[in-house]
Design an enzyme around this catalytic site. Structure first.
Site, PDB file in Angstrom:
ATOM      1  CG  PHE A  86      -0.311   0.193   2.531  1.00  0.00           C
ATOM      2  CD1 PHE A  86      -0.145   1.468   3.065  1.00  0.00           C
ATOM      3  CD2 PHE A  86       0.132  -0.894   3.263  1.00  0.00           C
ATOM      4  CE1 PHE A  86       0.450   1.645   4.305  1.00  0.00           C
ATOM      5  CE2 PHE A  86       0.722  -0.728   4.511  1.00  0.00           C
ATOM      6  CZ  PHE A  86       0.885   0.545   5.024  1.00  0.00           C
ATOM      7  CB  CYS A  87       1.569   3.888  -1.762  1.00  0.00           C
ATOM      8  SG  CYS A  87       0.359   4.047  -3.100  1.00  0.00           S
ATOM      9  CB  SER A  88       0.103   8.383   0.041  1.00  0.00           C
ATOM     10  OG  SER A  88       0.728   8.675  -1.188  1.00  0.00           O
TER      11      SER A  88
END
Length: 124
Positions: A80-82
């Site tokens: 996951f990331c932003s």
């Protein structure tokens, strides 16, 4: 590159509409704490300084090729990331490198932070 080509060819309408490649916030809530699932935070060090998730392993996306041995192949990996973009790239990267159990989180880090407010957290 052949593994990458093959993955892209498999990503047709049926694959994309099945949702088998992704995990929602609700899905995250269900498996959080299960040792078979590893949440892989691929955001930059600068981002993690301001918002971190203690249940996640943090390896910035640009460091992943040199640190791939830190990502266990016998676990279910959820990058996951932003914004979902880097998580999706890492999903493909891991699959191309032989990882079998991978799903990209369909939520941003902001969505994740919301999921850990007192009300939603109490429901977990």
């Amino acid at each position: 590159m052949k593994a990458f080509d093959s993955l892209l060819k498999d990503m047709d309408f049926k694959f994309l509409s099945s949702g088998e490649h992704s995990m929602s916030i609700e899905g995250m809530r269900k498996v959080l704490g299960n040792d078979h699932f590893v949440f892989l935070d691929v955001r930059t060090d600068e981002e993690v300084k301001y918002l971190s998730f203690p249940f996640a392993v943090h390896i910035p996306m640009n460091e992943l090729p040199d640190r791939l041995d830190e990502v266990p192949k016998d676990k279910f990996i959820v990058p996951f990331c932003s914004s979902v973009f880097r998580g999706a790239l890492v999903y493909i990267y891991l699959k191309a490198n032989g990882y079998k159990e991978v799903k990209g989180l369909t939520a941003s880090s902001e969505d994740m932070a919301t999921a850990f407010k007192p009300g939603p957290l109490a429901k977990m």
